[in-house]
Design a protein around this motif. Structure first.
Motif, PDB file in Angstrom:
ATOM      1  N   HIS A   1      -7.974  -3.744  12.436  1.00  0.00           N
ATOM      2  CA  HIS A   1      -7.013  -2.781  12.308  1.00  0.00           C
ATOM      3  C   HIS A   1      -7.229  -1.963  10.865  1.00  0.00           C
ATOM      4  O   HIS A   1      -8.368  -2.466  10.145  1.00  0.00           O
TER       5      HIS A   1
ATOM      6  N   VAL B   1      -7.673   2.711   4.482  1.00  0.00           N
ATOM      7  CA  VAL B   1      -7.853   1.216   4.387  1.00  0.00           C
ATOM      8  C   VAL B   1      -9.008   1.048   5.725  1.00  0.00           C
ATOM      9  O   VAL B   1      -8.564   1.220   6.835  1.00  0.00           O
TER      10      VAL B   1
ATOM     11  N   SER C   1      -6.268   1.936   8.361  1.00  0.00           N
ATOM     12  CA  SER C   1      -5.370   2.979   8.340  1.00  0.00           C
ATOM     13  C   SER C   1      -6.081   4.233   7.708  1.00  0.00           C
ATOM     14  O   SER C   1      -7.140   4.034   6.881  1.00  0.00           O
TER      15      SER C   1
ATOM     16  N   HIS D   1     -10.819  -3.823   9.295  1.00  0.00           N
ATOM     17  CA  HIS D   1     -10.831  -4.992   8.532  1.00  0.00           C
ATOM     18  C   HIS D   1     -10.023  -6.093   9.402  1.00  0.00           C
ATOM     19  O   HIS D   1      -9.135  -5.673  10.454  1.00  0.00           O
TER      20      HIS D   1
ATOM     21  N   VAL E   1       0.652  -1.123  -0.282  1.00  0.00           N
ATOM     22  CA  VAL E   1      -0.034   0.097  -0.151  1.00  0.00           C
ATOM     23  C   VAL E   1       0.903   1.213   0.138  1.00  0.00           C
ATOM     24  O   VAL E   1       1.771   1.312   0.811  1.00  0.00           O
TER      25      VAL E   1
HETATM   26  O1  LIG Z   1      -0.961  -0.247   4.554  1.00  0.00           O
HETATM   27  C1  LIG Z   1      -2.036  -0.006   4.894  1.00  0.00           C
HETATM   28  O2  LIG Z   1      -2.343   1.126   5.260  1.00  0.00           O
HETATM   29  C2  LIG Z   1      -3.052  -1.220   5.544  1.00  0.00           C
HETATM   30  C3  LIG Z   1      -2.885  -2.478   5.085  1.00  0.00           C
HETATM   31  C4  LIG Z   1      -3.783  -3.569   5.788  1.00  0.00           C
HETATM   32  O3  LIG Z   1      -4.058  -3.310   6.579  1.00  0.00           O
HETATM   33  C5  LIG Z   1      -3.776  -4.964   5.127  1.00  0.00           C
HETATM   34  O4  LIG Z   1      -3.191  -4.876   3.924  1.00  0.00           O
HETATM   35  O5  LIG Z   1      -4.208  -5.566   5.894  1.00  0.00           O
END
Ligand SMILES: O=C(O)CCC(=O)C(=O)O
Length: 237
Positions: free
Chosen positions: A185, A93, A187, A96, A83
């Protein structure tokens, strides 16, 4: 030893200091920025399947050793996602869990997620936020959330209150986080002048992946001998 809360204990995550040097991580980030800046690419799916830098990263000895300590010697990569959060870009994001989506269900006893910082990641440029202990609630119902731009994991919506902020996880380039695959989590947007690049990896042990459609999982073994009965470098379809 069984640990209440799962493989990563009560909090459901742990920091992973120095899976490589900051200089190594920043050099990879600089190459990726140069390659993707013109298109402002936000997501690269499964770079470990064809990009040398990612093939090296998923096998970084300190990272792999920490993963083996959790799920055993036979380790495969089920999925990776790079990302890229560009300066002042609203690339969020949503909440999830890494172990569940429309395609797969991961057994939390035989899988672990790693999030690796290729640049410094802090609140301003969109670091991860986690809800400590949320893995203890197990997998939650999930569904697409209107207006989210990155289709990764699945937003949880109703089960995470709208004003839930989570704990921001500042991570320096070359370090990372190991997470229970049920840990909630997300972002947020990058509101800074600095790009933020992170690689998410889902590692699994044999038998830890269930495909929703009943097919065989497509895995890339990175260590151990438990994969030898399966033909070819990649197992499954
Ligand atoms: O890199 C991010 O901002 C989130 C990535 C993430 O949570 C994922 O790929 O599961």
């Amino acid at each position: 030893m069984a640990v209440s809360g799962g493989l990563l204990g009560a909090a459901g995550y742990r920091s992973l200091p120095s899976w490589c040097t900051p200089a190594y991580a920043r050099a990879r980030a600089a190459e990726l920025v140069a390659a993707h800046q013109a298109a402002r690419t936000e997501v690269v799916r499964n770079p470990h399947r064809n990009a040398e830098w990612a093939q090296a990263v998923v096998r970084a000895p300190r990272l792999l050793g920490a993963v083996q300590d959790l799920i055993g010697r036979d380790v495969a990569v089920e999925n990776t996602l790079l990302v890229l959060k560009w300066p002042y870009q609203n690339c969020e994001v949503p909440w999830h869990q890494d172990g569940i989506n429309d395609r797969v269900l991961l057994d939390p006893k035989g899988s672990v997620a790693a999030w690796l910082a290729l640049t410094d990641a802090g609140r301003a440029n969109g670091c991860l936020h986690v809800i400590p202990g949320s893995q203890r609630g197990g997998y939650l119902p999930y569904g697409p959330e209107p207006g989210t731009r990155v289709q990764r994991g699945r937003p949880i919506g109703a089960r995470v209150a709208k004003d839930t902020w989570g704990v921001p996880m500042a991570v320096a380039a070359g370090s990372g986080l190991l997470m229970d695959v049920r840990l909630l989590h997300r972002s947020l947007a990058n509101v800074s002048e600095k790009a933020r690049l992170g690689l998410n990896i889902r590692y699994v042990a044999p038998g830890a992946v269930t495909m929703r459609d009943g097919s065989s999982p497509s895995l890339d073994p990175v260590s151990g001998t438990g994969w030898q009965s399966m033909k070819g470098r990649r197992t499954g379809s």
